[in-house]
Each structure stands twice: as structure tokens, then as C-alpha cells.
Design an enzyme around this catalytic site. Structure first.
Site, PDB file in Angstrom:
ATOM      1  N   ASP A 177      11.885 -12.822   4.996  1.00  0.00           N
ATOM      2  CA  ASP A 177      10.648 -12.972   4.737  1.00  0.00           C
ATOM      3  C   ASP A 177      10.684 -14.581   4.240  1.00  0.00           C
ATOM      4  O   ASP A 177      11.228 -14.920   3.552  1.00  0.00           O
ATOM      5  CB  ASP A 177      10.089 -12.202   3.495  1.00  0.00           C
ATOM      6  N   ILE A 178       9.613 -15.110   4.757  1.00  0.00           N
ATOM      7  CA  ILE A 178       9.148 -16.415   4.465  1.00  0.00           C
ATOM      8  C   ILE A 178       8.750 -16.599   3.196  1.00  0.00           C
ATOM      9  O   ILE A 178       7.561 -15.961   2.947  1.00  0.00           O
ATOM     10  CB  ILE A 178       8.262 -17.091   5.664  1.00  0.00           C
ATOM     11  N   GLU A 220       4.766 -12.291   8.294  1.00  0.00           N
ATOM     12  CA  GLU A 220       5.794 -13.321   7.811  1.00  0.00           C
ATOM     13  C   GLU A 220       7.326 -12.628   7.750  1.00  0.00           C
ATOM     14  O   GLU A 220       8.229 -13.368   7.403  1.00  0.00           O
ATOM     15  CB  GLU A 220       5.406 -14.359   6.986  1.00  0.00           C
TER      16      GLU A 220
END
Length: 299
Positions: A177-178, A220
Site C-alpha cells: 500500500d502506498i 493505492e
């Protein structure tokens, strides 16, 4: 006149207005645009006129009604049988294959991005076959990042889960995950956010092997499936990915955007009965990574 083949409900946002039909002897080309990312995914726009305009204003030939698109954003011109796209001094610019353009010749397979909508340009003799092939590709690929989508990920994971359980093989899932992605959109805008997603996908995809899968899980969040992989090998690989992203230069329209990722790792064990058990465990480790400060790998 330009025609639209419906794949999804129009919802009134994207449409093609009627334009004059040219006589058969001077109808131009077999080119079309297919919307692969946006509000009307799968719709086909034939480019049979000398000029085709794209923009938010209702009098455009192709109307894309989103705030990131200018009223008259771009036009496509026919010049001696070749198609050229011209930016009409739009606010957010026109991109072809991720490059900002003023005017450029279009080739088969080019990606055109205006605002947050992406079209793919198709040309050639067997345009209907190319169109249907593109429609199939949309069922397994994410239109923005061009990697596998969640649907294909689920099919791939189910197949590998069954195989690895049957033969006692190793299987590892990474959920990635960003970090603070909402801040990227808020500070730099959604076009920059789209660029970050696309660039990150390119960076990671280049490190994947044929038997592995890298997919956009949603928003994301991304997933990496590693068949025939031990937990130790997975941690080493995940750490490489984390460092690659942290050290990569993400720069869009002169803005450098610092990006890091958090990664959760889960390995197949005897307690897991279905693929969702593996996903759930990897998600737990991902959230643990975020709670522990982000930009780390948790297994």
C-alpha cells in the site's frame, strides 16, 4: 458519423454528438478510440471525420464531462490518411503514452490521456477484431496501471492456492500500500496521483518473473503472488521493492513527490483452507506495517 458501441450504461457523462457523414468514397480510415479508464469504460468512438474534438463542452464530438478536462481540450485531425492529436491549450495538458504533447502523430496502440480519462487508439484493417481483443484485455487488466486487475488476481491466486495445497508447495502473498496517498492527491492533484500509480506499477512490474503475478488490488493497494517461494525469500524480495520505491524519483510536471510503501507478507500454511485466508493474513500484516510507522515490511 462517429458511433458509440455501448459496453456499460452511459450515465449521461460521456457521449458522441452527431456530425455530418462523409460520402463513402472519402470516408477516412478505420481508426477509433476505446475508453479504457474513466466513466464509460469499453465505449468505442470511430474517427471517421476530418476533425474530431474532445472536451467537456457538450458541442464536442467526444464529450468527457469531468472537472480535469477543459471545455475544448484536444482535437484529432486527419492528414493524408494519418491521425494527429493536437492539444487545444488545455489546462491540464494532453498526454500520449505518458508524454505531454502539443501535436503528435498517432500510431496503433497509443494511449491518450486527457484529464483522468484514458483512451487507446486502434487502427488497421481488422479494427473490429482489435476492438474485441481490447475489450477482453479490459476484463483482466487495470486501465490506468496496465497490470493485472483484481478479478484476474483472484483467479490466479485461486489456481495457485489449489496447486500449492495439492502438491505441498510454498506460496507467499505480498499486500502493498502506498503511504499517505491521500496527501499526494490533496497536495498535488489527482493527475499526479494517477502518475504515481502508473510509475510505481512500472517500477515493480520490471522486477517480476513470468510465473509471478503483480496486480492492482484496489485504489493505492497492490498484490504480489509468489509461487514456489519461501518466507525468507519473500522478505528479501519485499525489502528490495520497498527500497526501490523509496529511492525512485517520482516527478510530475516539475513536482518531486516522495513515495514510500508498506508491505504485509503472508505464507500458505495448513490452517488456511481458502485463498481468502491468505489474503486476510497478508492484509493484517499490511495494517500492522502501517500502524508501526509505515515504509516497513511485516511478515
Amino acid at each position: 458519423m462517429p458511433q458509440v458501441n455501448d459496453m456499460e450504461a452511459d450515465n449521461g457523462k460521456t457521449r458522441v454528438t452527431a456530425v455530418r457523414q462523409l460520402p463513402n468514397e472519402v470516408v477516412r480510415g478505420r481508426d477509433c478510440l476505446v475508453e479504457i479508464y474513466g466513466k464509460s469504460i469499453g465505449r468505442k468512438f470511430d474517427l471517421d471525420e476530418e476533425y474530431i474534438t474532445l472536451g467537456r463542452d457538450p458541442d464536442n464530438h467526444i464529450v468527457v464531462d469531468t472537472d480535469s478536462v477543459s471545455r475544448r481540450h484536444a482535437r484529432i485531425e486527419d492528414l493524408r490518411g494519418s491521425k494527429y492529436i493536437v492539444d487545444m491549450q488545455s489546462t491540464n495538458g494532453t498526454y500520449v503514452n505518458d508524454k505531454l504533447i502539443d501535436r503528435t502523430k498517432l500510431s496503433h496502440g497509443d494511449y491518450i490521456k486527457i484529464g483522468d480519462t484514458i483512451f487507446k487508439h486502434l487502427s488497421g484493417q481488422d479494427i473490429e477484431s482489435a476492438y474485441h481483443e481490447e475489450i477482453y484485455r479490459m476484463t483482466i487488466r487495470d486501465g490506468l496501471t496496465r497490470i493485472a486487475n483484481k478479478r484476474y488476481f483472484q483467479e490466479f491466486l485461486e489456481k495457485e492456492f489449489s496447486r500449492c495445497v495439492r502438491y505441498g508447495r510454498g506460496l507467499v502473498l505480498l499486500m502493498l500500500d502506498i503511504d499517505h496517498f491521500k496527501n499526494v492527491n490533496d497536495q498535488f492533484g489527482h493527475l499526479t496521483g494517477d502518475y504515481v500509480l502508473r510509475e510505481l506499477a512500472d517500477v515493480i512490474q520490471n522486477r517480476m518473473r513470468r510465473e509471478e503475478l503483480f496486480a492492482r488490488y484496489g485504489g493505492e493497494e497492490f498484490a504480489v503472488v509468489l509461487p514456489e517461494c519461501s518466507p525468507g525469500q519473500a522478505v528479501e524480495f519485499a525489502t528490495i521493492l520497498r527500497d526501490m520505491i523509496a529511492n525512485h524519483t517520482f516527478e510530475f510536471e516539475g513536482n518531486a513527490v516522495p513515495i514510500t510503501v508498506s508491505i504485509g507478507i503472508a505464507s500458505l500454511d495448513s490452517s488456511m483452507k481458502v485463498p481468502d485466508d491468505l489474503v486476510r493474513k497478508a492484509d493484517e500484516k499490511l495494517y500492522e506495517a502501517k500502524n508501526r510507522g509505515r515504509n516497513i515490511v511485516v511478515v
